[in-house]
Design an enzyme around this catalytic site. Structure first.
Site, PDB file in Angstrom:
ATOM      1  N   HIS A 157      19.951 -32.242  18.037  1.00 31.04           N
ATOM      2  CA  HIS A 157      19.434 -33.062  19.138  1.00 31.04           C
ATOM      3  C   HIS A 157      20.521 -33.302  20.178  1.00 31.04           C
ATOM      4  CE1 HIS A 157      16.208 -34.034  16.268  1.00 31.04           C
ATOM      5  NE2 HIS A 157      15.478 -34.315  17.338  1.00 31.04           N
ATOM      6  N   LYS A 161      21.271 -39.208  21.035  1.00 35.07           N
ATOM      7  CA  LYS A 161      20.444 -39.662  19.901  1.00 35.07           C
ATOM      8  C   LYS A 161      21.268 -40.549  18.972  1.00 35.07           C
ATOM      9  CE  LYS A 161      17.117 -38.153  16.445  1.00 35.07           C
ATOM     10  NZ  LYS A 161      16.182 -39.241  16.794  1.00 35.07           N
TER      11      LYS A 161
END
Ligand SMILES: NC(=O)C1=CN([C@@H]2O[C@H](COP(=O)(O)OP(=O)(O)OC[C@H]3O[C@@H](n4cnc5c(N)ncnc54)[C@H](OP(=O)(O)O)[C@@H]3O)[C@@H](O)[C@H]2O)C=CC1
Ligand SMILES: O=C(O)C1=N[C@H](C(=O)O)C[C@H](O)C1
Length: 271
Positions: A157, A161
Site C-alpha cells: 500500500h 497507510k
C-alpha cells in the site's frame, strides 16, 4: 425509486473524497452530509470542492446528530474509534452503516457486533468485487490443496497507510484459514526477523510493503514442492471501493438489523 440519502464520514480523506464523487455520479444517492473530526481544519469546507467536482453546497461538519434525521445511512471510511462512535449512532437511530475502516481490534469488532443488533451494518476490509472474488477463490484453493502448500499473503500500500497487515490481507487470511478449517488467530505469523527457525507447516504468513502511491495490491501464495500458485488483485483506483460501498448501502436498505460482510452483499458466501 427514491434516492438513498447518505452521510459520508471522513469526507476530507482519500476515501471520503472518492465517495463524494461516486455519489455525485450516481442517480441512486444524495449526499445528506459530510463529516470530519470536530477538530479538523477542514470543518466548513465544501465537500464537492474537496472531491474535485465543484462546490455542491454540502459543508463539512463535526457533528452527525443533526444530520441523521434526514439520512438513510452512513458510509464510513475513517479510523477505528470514529467508526465505533458512528456504529453506536446508527444503532440508536436504526440507520444503515457501511464500515470500510480497517485496523479494528477484536474488542472493537465485538462492539460493532453489539451495535448491529439495532442497525444493518455491512463491514468489510475491502469493498471491491475483485477482492471478494479473490477471497472466495482463496478459500476454495486452500480447501483443495493439502498443508504441504505453504500459504503466504503479501500486500503493498501507499506510504500514508497506518495499519498493518491490511484489512484485505486479514480478510484473505481468514478465507484461507476457513478453507483449511483452522483458526487464523492460532496459526498466523505477522512478522519474521532474525533466527526464526524453519517455517511451521500449516502457518499462514503475512508480509507488508509500504511505499509511494500504491492504492492496494494483494497476493495469496500457495508455495508447494517445485511449484507455486499465486492469486493476485491490484487496485488501480479507489473508485472500486467507493462503488462497492454504495452498492452495499443499497443492499443494506432491504435487510434486517445484523452484521453483514461484502461476501453477503455479493452473494459469494457459498461460492
Ligand atoms: N474497506 C475498503 O474497501 C477500504 C478501506 N479503507 C480504509 O478506510 C480507512 C480510511 O482510509 P483513507 O481514506 O485512505 O484514510 P484518510 O486518512 O485519507 O481518511 C480518513 C479520514 O477520516 C477522518 N476522521 C478521523 N476521525 C474522524 C471522525 N471522528 N469523524 C469523521 N472523520 C474522521 C480523518 O481526519 P484526520 O486526517 O483529521 O484524522 C481523515 O480525513 C482506513 O482504515 C483504510 O484502511 C480504505 C480503502 C478501501
Ligand atoms: O488504506 C488503504 O488505502 C486501503 N485499505 C484497505 C485495507 O486495509 O485492506 C483496502 C485497500 O486495500 C486500501
Amino acid at each position: 425509486m427514491a434516492e438513498m440519502r447518505l452521510i459520508v464520514t471522513g469526507a476530507g480523506g482519500r476515501m471520503g473524497r472518492t465517495l463524494v464523487k461516486a455519489i455525485a455520479e450516481s442517480k441512486d444517492f444524495t449526499l445528506a452530509g459530510a463529516l470530519e473530526d470536530a477538530r479538523s481544519p477542514l470543518i466548513g469546507w465544501d465537500a464537492g470542492h474537496l472531491a474535485g467536482i465543484g462546490e455542491n453546497g454540502v459543508k463539512l461538519s463535526g457533528d452527525i446528530a443533526p444530520l441523521l434525521a434526514n439520512a438513510d445511512g452512513i458510509v464510513d471510511f475513517t479510523a477505528p474509534a470514529a467508526s465505533l462512535e458512528y456504529a453506536a449512532r446508527a444503532a440508536a437511530t436504526g440507520k444503515v452503516h457501511v464500515i470500510g475502516t480497517t485496523g479494528m481490534s477484536a474488542g472493537d469488532d465485538g462492539k460493532v457486533a453489539e451495535a448491529a443488533k439495532g442497525a444493518v451494518i455491512v463491514k468489510s476490509g475491502n469493498m471491491s468485487l475483485g477482492v471478494n472474488l479473490l477471497a472466495a477463490l482463496t478459500k476454495r484453493v486452500a480447501k483443495t490443496l493439502d498443508q504441504i502448500y505453504d500459504i503466504e499473503i503479501l500486500e503493498m500500500h501507499h506510504n500514508q497507510k497506518v495499519d498493518a497487515p491490511s484489512g484485505t490481507a486479514l480478510l484473505l487470511g481468514r478465507a484461507a484459514a476457513e478453507g483449511r478449517q483452522i483458526d487464523l488467530n492460532q496459526r498466523s505469523v505477522r512478522s519474521r526477523d532474525g533466527h526464526t527457525g524453519a517455517r511451521e507447516p500449516g502457518d499462514i504468513g503475512f508480509a507488508t510493503l509500504r511505499g509511494g502511491s500504491v492504492v492496494g495490491e494483494h497476493t495469496v501464495m500457495f508455495a508447494g514442492p517445485a511449484e507455486r500458485i499465486e492469486l493476485t488483485h491490484k487496485a488501480e483506483d479507489r473508485m472500486i471501493f467507493a462503488r462497492g460501498a454504495l452498492h452495499a448501502a443499497l443492499w443494506a436498505k432491504k435487510q434486517k438489523p445484523g452484521l453483514y460482510s461484502m461476501m453477503d452483499v455479493l452473494g459469494l458466501k457459498d461460492f
